[in-house]
Design an enzyme around this catalytic site. Structure first.
Site, PDB file in Angstrom:
ATOM      1  NE  ARG A   1      -2.277  -1.997   3.204  1.00  0.00           N
ATOM      2  CZ  ARG A   1      -2.765  -2.287   4.412  1.00  0.00           C
ATOM      3  NH1 ARG A   1      -3.950  -1.829   4.746  1.00  0.00           N
ATOM      4  NH2 ARG A   1      -2.082  -3.024   5.253  1.00  0.00           N
ATOM      5  CD  GLN A   2       4.575   2.293   3.716  1.00  0.00           C
ATOM      6  OE1 GLN A   2       5.470   3.133   3.634  1.00  0.00           O
ATOM      7  NE2 GLN A   2       4.511   1.420   4.706  1.00  0.00           N
TER       8      GLN A   2
ATOM      9  CG  HIS B   1      -2.947  -2.276  -2.655  1.00  0.00           C
ATOM     10  ND1 HIS B   1      -4.279  -2.356  -2.325  1.00  0.00           N
ATOM     11  CD2 HIS B   1      -2.639  -0.958  -2.654  1.00  0.00           C
ATOM     12  CE1 HIS B   1      -4.750  -1.145  -2.125  1.00  0.00           C
ATOM     13  NE2 HIS B   1      -3.768  -0.278  -2.325  1.00  0.00           N
TER      14      HIS B   1
ATOM     15  CE  LYS C   1     -13.717   4.645   1.493  1.00  0.00           C
ATOM     16  NZ  LYS C   1     -12.729   3.824   2.173  1.00  0.00           N
TER      17      LYS C   1
ATOM     18  CG  ASP D   1      -4.740  -3.277   8.041  1.00  0.00           C
ATOM     19  OD1 ASP D   1      -4.716  -3.884   9.129  1.00  0.00           O
ATOM     20  OD2 ASP D   1      -3.818  -2.512   7.706  1.00  0.00           O
TER      21      ASP D   1
ATOM     22  N   GLY E   1     -10.533  -3.267   9.069  1.00  0.00           N
ATOM     23  CA  GLY E   1     -11.945  -3.616   8.866  1.00  0.00           C
ATOM     24  C   GLY E   1     -12.835  -2.389   8.721  1.00  0.00           C
TER      25      GLY E   1
ATOM     26  CB  THR F   1     -12.537  -0.131   3.966  1.00  0.00           C
ATOM     27  OG1 THR F   1     -11.397   0.685   4.187  1.00  0.00           O
ATOM     28  CG2 THR F   1     -13.061   0.071   2.559  1.00  0.00           C
TER      29      THR F   1
HETATM   30  C1  R5P Z   1      -7.539   0.120   0.018  1.00  0.00           C
HETATM   31  O1  R5P Z   1      -7.175   0.660  -1.009  1.00  0.00           O
HETATM   32  C2  R5P Z   1      -7.641  -1.362   0.130  1.00  0.00           C
HETATM   33  O2  R5P Z   1      -8.166  -1.935  -1.041  1.00  0.00           O
HETATM   34  C3  R5P Z   1      -8.491  -1.756   1.331  1.00  0.00           C
HETATM   35  O3  R5P Z   1      -9.803  -1.252   1.134  1.00  0.00           O
HETATM   36  C4  R5P Z   1      -7.927  -1.211   2.612  1.00  0.00           C
HETATM   37  O4  R5P Z   1      -6.577  -1.518   2.734  1.00  0.00           O
HETATM   38  C5  R5P Z   1      -8.696  -1.795   3.790  1.00  0.00           C
HETATM   39  O5  R5P Z   1      -8.165  -1.275   4.972  1.00  0.00           O
HETATM   40  P1  R5P Z   1      -9.044  -1.214   6.296  1.00  0.00           P
HETATM   41  O6  R5P Z   1      -9.602  -2.593   6.515  1.00  0.00           O
HETATM   42  O7  R5P Z   1      -8.055  -0.801   7.349  1.00  0.00           O
HETATM   43  O8  R5P Z   1     -10.114  -0.196   6.102  1.00  0.00           O
END
Ligand code: R5P
Length: 313
Positions: A93-94, A127, A190, A220, A222, A224
């Site tokens: 993600r980075q 990703h 969002k 991650d 949760g 999102t």
């Molecule tokens: C974001 O671009 C990814 O696709 C996931 O939606 C994100 O990493 C989920 O992270 P979290 O569960 O912390 O919201």
């Protein structure tokens, strides 16, 4: 050909080894008392085509270091070709500078992997596709989509199904599922209009009375997923489930998902399930080991890997 496992995901390595009918190469990957990583490969690897299985999941830095040191040991042991098999590629993600004076850690990790001796890399649902370009060695990226689509077909029928992308960034992925399953697609947009104001969730598409399936690559914290599920139920959805490739599930994620309206969350076994995940009433795993094993076999036999996929994302 040899398959060797580091310590982050022994269960998937054992399943891959069983599929290939090839015992895991014996190696000792341990820590000195100051926690430095030490690796000793117990078998001759000279001239071998070696696949090293390691997800760089939590603890990401330790697991990454295990992979790097193991590949260095193989390189110095004269392996002919080394493939880093990373069911979960941490730091993905980075993948860009998110602000001034910030790193592009995914690129740094790519450099470290190459420098430590990898000749090829095998990943699953990276990703961001462009991470492939961070490597100057071949990288094959596999997709969990065929495995998930089969599971959805086995468990759900009826024309009230709808695939949902929990954010705009995941639309391409969710659209491929909608196409593969011949369903509609909805998108959650969002938006935070002003700093300090709470996020507004706009749903593009009609989810009223529908059984919604959220598609994403990573869960991650949760946040999102749970926010998306609440927004869908508020818009009159009949139910919400989720198919997510990588169950990172850090911090209080499992508790958050257990308390959410999500009926079932299915993740692959790219990351070993924690005890909390195993006992959660609405989280389960589906194995991706046969897909990875088949890709390993094809790489070793110099056959096509892309032909494994009817659906490309
Ligand atoms: C974001 O671009 C990814 O696709 C996931 O939606 C994100 O990493 C989920 O992270 P979290 O569960 O912390 O919201």
């Amino acid at each position: 050909m040899k398959v060797l496992s580091c310590n982050s995901n022994r269960p998937i390595a054992e399943a891959i080894s069983a599929y290939l009918n090839l015992p895991l190469t014996s190696a000792s990957i341990r820590r000195f008392s100051d926690m430095e990583v030490f690796v000793e490969i117990d078998e001759n690897v000279r001239g071998e085509d070696v696949f090293v299985i390691q997800s760089t999941s939590f603890p990401a830095n330790d697991n990454l270091m295990e992979l790097l040191v193991t590949m260095d040991a193989l390189k110095r042991g004269s392996a002919r070709r080394i493939t880093a098999v990373m069911p979960y590629f941490g730091y993905a993600r980075q993948d860009r500078k998110s602000g001034p004076r910030t790193p592009i850690s995914a690129k740094l990790v790519a450099n470290l992997i190459t420098e430590s001796g990898a000749d090829r890399v095998l990943t699953l649902d990276l990703h961001a596709g462009q991470i492939q370009g961070f490597f100057d060695i071949p990288l094959d990226n596999l997709y969990a989509a065929p495995v998930f689509i089969k599971d959805i077909k086995d468990k759900y029928n009826g024309d009230d199904l709808i695939m949902v992308s929990p954010d705009v960034g995941g639309v391409v992925r969710a659209r491929a599922f909608a196409k593969g399953l011949n369903t509609d697609l909805a998108i959650i947009d969002k938006r935070r209009e002003k700093a300090g104001e709470s996020e507004v969730m706009n749903i593009i598409g009609d989810v009223g009375g529908r059984r919604c399936i959220l598609i994403d690559d990573i869960v991650d914290s949760g946040g999102t997923l749970c926010n998306a599920a609440v927004a869908l139920m508020d818009q009159g959805a009949q139910s919400v489930s989720a198919y997510i490739t990588h169950g990172v599930l850090s911090g209080g994620a499992v508790a958050r998902i257990s308390a959410s309206p999500i009926e079932t969350l299915i993740a692959t076994d790219s990351i070993t399930a924690t005890e909390a995940m195993r006992v959660a009433h609405n989280i389960s795993q589906i194995t991706i080991a046969p897909l990875i094993a088949e890709a390993i076999r094809r790489i070793s036999d110099e056959n096509s890997v892309s032909s494994l996929f009817e659906i490309s994302i």
